[in-house]
Design a protein around this motif. Structure first.
Motif, short mmCIF file in Angstrom:
data_model
loop_
_atom_site.label_atom_id
_atom_site.label_comp_id
_atom_site.label_asym_id
_atom_site.label_seq_id
_atom_site.Cartn_x
_atom_site.Cartn_y
_atom_site.Cartn_z
N ALA A 199 -26.99 -6.28 92.76
CA ALA A 199 -26.34 -5.88 91.50
C ALA A 199 -24.87 -5.53 91.72
O ALA A 199 -24.01 -5.89 90.92
CB ALA A 199 -27.09 -4.70 90.89
N ALA A 200 -24.60 -4.83 92.81
CA ALA A 200 -23.22 -4.42 93.09
C ALA A 200 -22.33 -5.61 93.41
O ALA A 200 -21.15 -5.66 93.00
CB ALA A 200 -23.21 -3.42 94.25
N LEU A 201 -22.86 -6.59 94.15
CA LEU A 201 -22.07 -7.78 94.45
C LEU A 201 -21.66 -8.49 93.17
O LEU A 201 -20.49 -8.88 93.01
CB LEU A 201 -22.87 -8.73 95.34
N HIS A 202 -22.59 -8.65 92.24
CA HIS A 202 -22.28 -9.34 90.99
C HIS A 202 -21.35 -8.52 90.11
O HIS A 202 -20.46 -9.07 89.44
CB HIS A 202 -23.57 -9.68 90.25
N ALA A 203 -21.54 -7.20 90.08
CA ALA A 203 -20.72 -6.34 89.23
C ALA A 203 -19.40 -5.96 89.87
O ALA A 203 -18.55 -5.34 89.22
CB ALA A 203 -21.51 -5.06 88.88
N ARG A 204 -19.20 -6.32 91.14
CA ARG A 204 -18.00 -5.97 91.89
C ARG A 204 -17.76 -4.46 91.89
O ARG A 204 -16.66 -3.97 91.62
CB ARG A 204 -16.77 -6.73 91.37
N GLN A 205 -18.83 -3.74 92.21
CA GLN A 205 -18.77 -2.27 92.31
C GLN A 205 -19.14 -1.87 93.72
O GLN A 205 -20.29 -2.04 94.15
CB GLN A 205 -19.72 -1.63 91.29
#
Length: 401
Positions: free
Chosen positions: A29-35
């Motif tokens: 999720a973080a990779l896709h959201a760039r978080q």
């Protein structure tokens, strides 16, 4: 010539724990959201002006009562990984298939349980004696990690630690593959686990390699150093015939040791090129068959510049590349294993994750560094790991030809 009989092997189960959370789902999720998961450091006794990747809630993780003697920060991190993504259950199924004595454990670490010894030192008596409860062999020693994981999973095969600095997690996967090729194991729990400790934080600080007052920015024109993270990355290596259909493959791997300097890479990346070329040869592939290169990309001036030269030498400016350490921090001996899991995610999701926090790319770079996410087919990834002392590893992960 490389021994093609080793390859490919299946990553029949994968799990990871990072500052983003336990399991693959928060990482994805973080990779896709760039978080990213880096935060200003609140690690007790560490430098105050840095950012770190600290795993939330790690201190509260308890080991099974019968293994409580192994309790330390590093083994708690391993325990959290074993509980995630059905990993322990996948190993149990492999144990039923192959037998407990035919599954090996090969794990990389650099810090091991140093943090436990730091606590023991602070609790020493007036005459300097360490607390009677301190158990060096089961908490600090490098071998503590593989022995704990082997006992926790009910295995009886070979178990050993690999400590080759920041290549440890990747190197453990290569050594695990060699055990299978040699007929000493039918499956291997491989990867790396490394946890935060004061020695590491202050040590990198003394080398003036830590990014100050903001998170690491690999490949950026204004990059100023590393953000240390803690993480665990585990995979279950098996021959493809023993693995679930469609599982990602470790197509090949390569390693080298250039011995240029104790803490600095060869400026032209000669050892890095050798490792990448060996990995491609082991996989039976040319550079054009790789769709994405996951850079070691620590965020230091010298390391990133060296890697750009090495990647450009083999891949030119055609193949997108990036570092994912802006999400996790540099997890040292665990980084190669964590990034192998990230490589598998990129293949599954068709994702090239651009470097985080890069406002302007280093203008001297010539390789195709991505600074924004891109959705595109990714069939094969070359994942780089480089470490102190001239240790270099590259893993090629992907789909069969």
């Amino acid at each position: 010539m490389p021994d093609r009989s080793l390859w490919p092997l299946s990553l029949s189960a994968c799990t990871t724990v990072t500052a983003l959370g336990a399991g693959i789902a928060p990482l994805r999720a973080a990779l896709h959201a760039r978080q990213g998961g880096l935060r200003p450091s609140d690690f007790p006794g560490g430098p105050e002006d840095i950012w770190v990747g600290r795993v939330p809630g790690l201190e509260a993780v308890e080991l099974p009562p019968e293994l409580a003697g192994f309790a330390c920060r590093n083994n708690r991190l391993a325990e959290l990984a074993l509980r995630s993504d059905g990993f322990a259950e996948a190993v149990a199924a492999a144990r039923e298939r192959h037998g407990a004595a035919r599954i090996a454990v090969v794990l990389g670490t650099s810090t091991a349980g140093i943090e436990e010894t730091e606590q023991a030192y602070r609790g020493r008596s007036a005459d300097g004696a360490l607390p009677a409860s301190f158990d060096y062999a089961r908490t600090h020693d490098l071998q503590s990690l593989p022995l704990f994981v082997r006992a926790r999973l009910g295995l009886r095969g070979p178990a050993f630690a690999v400590s080759t600095a920041c290549t440890s997690g990747a190197r453990a996967m290569l050594d695990g593959a060699a055990l299978i090729a040699a007929g000493l194991a039918d499956a291997v729990v491989a990867g790396g686990v490394d946890s935060l400790c004061r020695l590491t934080l202050h040590g990198f600080g003394s080398l003036e390699l830590l990014s100050r007052n903001r998170p690491t920015r690999p490949c950026a024109a204004d990059r100023d150093g590393i953000s240390i993270g803690e993480a665990a990355g585990l995979v279950l290596l098996q021959r493809p015939k023993d693995a679930p259909a469609g599982a990602p493959l470790l197509l090949g791997g390569g390693a080298s040791s250039d011995g240029h300097h104790m803490s600095s890479p060869h400026p032209e990346g000669l050892g890095a090129v050798t490792a990448m070329r060996a990995a491609l040869e082991a996989a039976g592939l040319g550079p054009e068959a790789v769709d994405y290169v996951n850079l070691h990309g620590t965020g230091t001036r010298a390391n990133d510049a060296m890697e750009d030269r090495a990647v450009h030498h083999l891949f030119g400016d055609r193949t997108p590349c990036s570092s994912t350490k802006g999400w996790t921090g540099h997890a040292l001996g665990a980084s190669g294993a964590v990034e192998a899991v990230i490589a598998a995610l990129c293949i599954e999701d068709g994702l090239v994750p651009g470097c985080l926090g890069v406002e302007a790319l280093d203008p001297e770079f010539r390789s195709a560094v991505a600074t924004a996410n891109a959705a595109r087919p990714v069939r094969r990834v070359a994942s780089n790991s480089f470490g102190f002392g001239g240790s270099n590893c590259c893993l090629v992960i992907g789909q069969a030809a």
